[in-house]
Scaffold this motif. Structure first.
Motif, mmCIF file in Angstrom:
data_model
loop_
_atom_site.group_PDB
_atom_site.id
_atom_site.type_symbol
_atom_site.label_atom_id
_atom_site.label_comp_id
_atom_site.label_asym_id
_atom_site.label_seq_id
_atom_site.Cartn_x
_atom_site.Cartn_y
_atom_site.Cartn_z
ATOM 1 N N ASN A 18 0.804 -1.213 0.000
ATOM 2 C CA ASN A 18 0.000 0.000 0.000
ATOM 3 C C ASN A 18 0.841 1.269 0.000
ATOM 4 N N ALA A 19 1.838 1.263 0.863
ATOM 5 C CA ALA A 19 2.676 2.455 0.960
ATOM 6 C C ALA A 19 3.370 2.704 -0.376
ATOM 7 N N GLU A 20 3.909 1.638 -0.902
ATOM 8 C CA GLU A 20 4.597 1.731 -2.185
ATOM 9 C C GLU A 20 3.671 2.247 -3.287
ATOM 10 N N GLY A 21 2.469 1.722 -3.315
ATOM 11 C CA GLY A 21 1.501 2.147 -4.318
ATOM 12 C C GLY A 21 1.141 3.607 -4.166
ATOM 13 N N ALA A 22 0.908 4.001 -2.938
ATOM 14 C CA ALA A 22 0.558 5.402 -2.686
ATOM 15 C C ALA A 22 1.714 6.300 -3.075
ATOM 16 N N TYR A 23 2.903 5.813 -2.799
ATOM 17 C CA TYR A 23 4.097 6.575 -3.157
ATOM 18 C C TYR A 23 4.157 6.765 -4.665
ATOM 19 N N ALA A 24 3.917 5.705 -5.391
ATOM 20 C CA ALA A 24 3.978 5.766 -6.852
ATOM 21 C C ALA A 24 2.907 6.703 -7.406
ATOM 22 N N ALA A 25 1.712 6.588 -6.869
ATOM 23 C CA ALA A 25 0.611 7.422 -7.352
ATOM 24 C C ALA A 25 0.922 8.901 -7.124
ATOM 25 N N THR A 26 1.375 9.193 -5.920
ATOM 26 C CA THR A 26 1.653 10.579 -5.569
ATOM 27 C C THR A 26 2.814 11.124 -6.402
ATOM 28 N N THR A 27 3.821 10.282 -6.526
ATOM 29 C CA THR A 27 4.985 10.701 -7.312
ATOM 30 C C THR A 27 4.586 11.004 -8.757
ATOM 31 N N HIS A 28 3.700 10.169 -9.269
ATOM 32 C CA HIS A 28 3.223 10.391 -10.632
ATOM 33 C C HIS A 28 2.640 11.802 -10.774
ATOM 34 N N LEU A 29 1.849 12.189 -9.810
ATOM 35 C CA LEU A 29 1.234 13.520 -9.865
ATOM 36 C C LEU A 29 2.305 14.612 -9.742
ATOM 37 N N ILE A 30 3.244 14.370 -8.868
ATOM 38 C CA ILE A 30 4.304 15.361 -8.678
ATOM 39 C C ILE A 30 5.119 15.520 -9.954
ATOM 40 N N GLU A 31 5.385 14.401 -10.591
ATOM 41 C CA GLU A 31 6.188 14.462 -11.814
ATOM 42 C C GLU A 31 5.438 15.123 -12.961
ATOM 43 N N LEU A 32 4.128 15.155 -12.820
ATOM 44 C CA LEU A 32 3.357 15.870 -13.843
ATOM 45 C C LEU A 32 3.397 17.375 -13.576
ATOM 46 N N ARG A 74 10.031 13.199 -0.043
ATOM 47 C CA ARG A 74 11.152 12.907 -0.934
ATOM 48 C C ARG A 74 11.301 13.955 -2.030
ATOM 49 N N HIS A 75 10.207 14.587 -2.336
ATOM 50 C CA HIS A 75 10.271 15.578 -3.405
ATOM 51 C C HIS A 75 10.274 16.994 -2.849
ATOM 52 N N GLY A 76 10.631 17.058 -1.608
ATOM 53 C CA GLY A 76 10.804 18.375 -0.999
ATOM 54 C C GLY A 76 9.520 19.154 -0.818
ATOM 55 N N MET A 77 8.408 18.437 -0.719
ATOM 56 C CA MET A 77 7.148 19.148 -0.500
ATOM 57 C C MET A 77 6.701 18.903 0.932
ATOM 58 N N GLU A 105 -3.503 19.432 6.844
ATOM 59 C CA GLU A 105 -4.569 20.009 6.027
ATOM 60 C C GLU A 105 -4.615 19.404 4.623
ATOM 61 N N LEU A 106 -3.542 18.748 4.257
ATOM 62 C CA LEU A 106 -3.505 18.168 2.911
ATOM 63 C C LEU A 106 -4.306 16.873 2.812
ATOM 64 N N VAL A 107 -4.719 16.362 3.960
ATOM 65 C CA VAL A 107 -5.450 15.093 3.950
ATOM 66 C C VAL A 107 -6.856 15.277 4.510
ATOM 67 N N LYS A 108 -7.831 14.846 3.759
ATOM 68 C CA LYS A 108 -9.218 14.942 4.245
ATOM 69 C C LYS A 108 -9.850 13.546 4.252
ATOM 70 N N ILE A 109 -10.696 13.368 5.238
ATOM 71 C CA ILE A 109 -11.397 12.098 5.360
ATOM 72 C C ILE A 109 -12.885 12.384 5.505
ATOM 73 N N GLY A 110 -13.693 11.741 4.697
ATOM 74 C CA GLY A 110 -15.135 11.949 4.796
ATOM 75 C C GLY A 110 -15.630 11.550 6.172
ATOM 76 N N LYS A 111 -16.443 12.372 6.769
ATOM 77 C CA LYS A 111 -16.855 12.124 8.156
ATOM 78 C C LYS A 111 -18.054 11.190 8.284
ATOM 79 N N ASN A 112 -19.150 11.640 7.743
ATOM 80 C CA ASN A 112 -20.396 10.909 7.986
ATOM 81 C C ASN A 112 -20.518 9.677 7.115
ATOM 82 N N HIS A 159 2.719 18.964 -10.504
ATOM 83 C CA HIS A 159 1.896 19.534 -9.436
ATOM 84 C C HIS A 159 2.739 19.816 -8.210
ATOM 85 N N ARG A 160 2.618 21.022 -7.684
ATOM 86 C CA ARG A 160 3.405 21.397 -6.515
ATOM 87 C C ARG A 160 2.591 21.280 -5.238
ATOM 88 N N SER A 161 1.335 20.953 -5.392
ATOM 89 C CA SER A 161 0.508 20.742 -4.204
ATOM 90 C C SER A 161 -0.419 19.563 -4.484
#
Lengths: 356, 356
Positions: B174-188, B218-221, B226-233, B190-192
DNA sequence: GCGATTTACGGAAGGGTTTCCATCATTTTC
DNA sequence: GAAAATGATGGAAACCCTTCCGTAAATCGC
């Protein structure tokens, strides 16, 4: 093969097999009494009962399921034969089934059918003597041969999303629903309404076609075979996304002849159809109106107008009915048909769209 | 294995209970021989075998499942405890499980968990002595108390989409996958990058958060809460559409502060997020980029970039592993982790979009 | 106070298999 | 040709429970 002494003697207790004989010996009573206590039979004195329960607890007694089932001549098990390929619909029904089954303390044995030819084998397995107290068949055309054997066995059988005169059934008024969906489109002013259907091996597909056709005719619109497309290279019965995509692509090829409104025989096909439309440059509902069938969770998300089936409820009722038949095999055969309800969302173009 | 269903001749023998004693009498041999024939034991002469099989067929003999299980000390049954609320993921895994189970001739007993507090009760039921040969727990955090009891029983246990040092497990990095997904966005570019997560009661949710966070760092961000939101109800663990919708709505409230790229911890949440975005006037991927996790069938349809998990395979492997442990309880504990693969579609904005 | 009921209980029988052991018939061996 | 090995077979025992029947004790009726 070679298990002499247990390697770890620290746990002398181990999950040793404690039987009612052990309890009887330990508590100084007969095995009959043990059984009576454990099954809440009335004629046991409170003291004896307490004594037995205490010993049972101390020895961490667990009854042996299969010995009980053998002696009771009852399996406390219901099996469900479901087509995995009808994914979204069946899973909701299954939720209802499982909910009720576990409430009743029964076990659910699941047979997932990927290919129609598996049905017979699964039926045979479920039919093994004593194995289950009842069987539910989901959304599938059970071969007559199997049906005949089922009838012979006298085992309680229930059909869900399918109908046969000889067995209890829970279903949805498919023709009626299709009629309503199609009529809705017609009343929105569409003079040409196409249908995206599944393979005609599926009874619901056939019935929905009938309802669609009747709607056209009642409104003075001619029915022709060209108005109905079925995805060819699709898995199984055609109630899937790819089939919907293919079918819609067939329509798109028609160019200006293409209808501008469609009834899809399932939501998931409608999803495929939307893909096909989008890829072909059509917007929904601005350019093309669409109504589905099922009201799977996704339909809400996609703002798909559709015919809602009470899936969970159908599952619950299926079990209730089956259990009723178990306790009263001579009960008259019952067919329950739910009427689907039209859920109007945006895909049909009926709503003013003020949100985006 | 061997059931002799003669296709309904109007046999003198109704679905009467035929036992091996009947066959023995009729064939003029002992019951031991009957059993040997039916179980393919070698030491039976061909003539005797034939004679017995003929009689068995004629009488339409069906072995009694529970008597066999009792005598064999084997249930030929595996039970699966699955959370119904993780719908789309589990059903694919379940397909694999069921496929393999039925190939092996076992029965699958299903316990569907709707609320976390049901787990204990179901575990207890599956643990009844002799009832099942093994249990699979899906995608859930099994309470320690239950875990301890499971350990005691010595019954083969497998964890799917969850990990615990004491039991075999099949999971996804899971961690690895999330890392890859996020990195993909960063490499495109996106700075946030924001994250839409599920409740932290879920282990996968936690791990995905970690991978996401590491990618940022790892990418200096900088990472902030505040960057993480979780649906409440939201129902249950938050891996559902509504939770995704809610979470995204929280982001939208931020106005110009809102990130323009998101990693959602499941596809179904991403679906909800897309709804929220669309309703709020954002286009995907033009205005906002999105990557999901799972690769459910729908993801393809929605052109969602996502991390693919080999769900069916995981199910198959889970059973293979479990069965291996049944035949060899002292086998070393095995943890298998699949690496998810990035499936690039349109939602992340990486593709030129020339189809519409 | 005594027969007639009622109640609690023990344990054999039954549920339907598999497995083990003893027996007897065949082969093999020397 | 006798002893030993092999092979096929019958059926008791085991698997673990529920249920039924009979007995003994307690309670009741008059």
């Amino acid at each position: 093969m070679c298990s002499f002494g247990s390697p770890s003697k620290k746990s002398e207790v181990m999950a040793k097999k404690v039987t009612i004989y052990d309890i009887a010996r330990e508590a100084g009573v007969g095995i009959g009494t043990i059984s009576r206590v454990l099954n809440d039979h009335p004629s046991v004195t409170p003291e004896t009962r307490k004594k037995v329960i205490d010993v049972a607890k101390r020895l961490n007694y667990q009854p042996h399921t299969y010995a009980q089932r053998l002696a009771r001549r009852q399996s406390e098990t219901i099996s469900a034969v479901i087509p995995f390929f009808t994914n979204y619909f069946f899973i909701e029904v299954l939720r209802g089934v499982q909910d009720k089954i576990s409430e009743l303390g029964y076990d659910l044995v699941l047979y997932g059918v990927e290919r129609p030819d598996q049905v017979e084998g699964y039926a045979a397995r479920a039919l093994q003597r004593g194995k289950v107290d009842g069987i539910l068949f989901f959304s599938m055309k059970v071969p007559d041969k199997v049906l005949a054997r089922l009838k012979e066995t006298n085992l309680p059988i229930g059909l869900v999303d399918a109908v046969s005169p000889e067995f209890d059934s829970i279903s949805v008024a498919n023709a009626e629903g299709a009629y309503a969906a199609t009529t809705h489109l017609i009343e929105l002013g569409h003079r040409s309404v196409g249908m995206i259907n599944a393979q005609s091996v599926s009874a619901p597909a056939l019935e929905r076609l009938q309802g669609y056709r009747r709607a056209l005719e009642r409104h003075g619109m001619p029915f022709t075979d060209e108005l109905v497309k079925i995805g060819k290279n699709s898995r199984q019965d055609g109630f899937n996304r790819d089939a919907g995509y293919e079918a819609m692509m067939e329509f798109v090829k028609l160019g200006s002849e293409m209808p501008k409104a469609f009834f899809a025989s399932s939501d998931i096909q409608a999803m495929g159809a939307i893909s096909a439309l989008t890829e072909s440059g059509f917007r929904v509902p601005e350019d093309v109106a669409l109504v589905g069938f099922d009201d799977i969770e996704l339909a809400r998300h996609m703002r798909l107008t559709t015919m809602r089936q009470p899936m969970f409820q159908m599952g619950v009722l299926a079990i209730e009915r089956l259990v009723a038949r178990m306790s009263n095999p001579d009960m008259e055969i019952l067919h329950t048909t739910f009427s689907p309800t039209l859920i109007v969302r945006e895909s049909c173009g009926a709503l003013t769209r003020n949100q985006n």
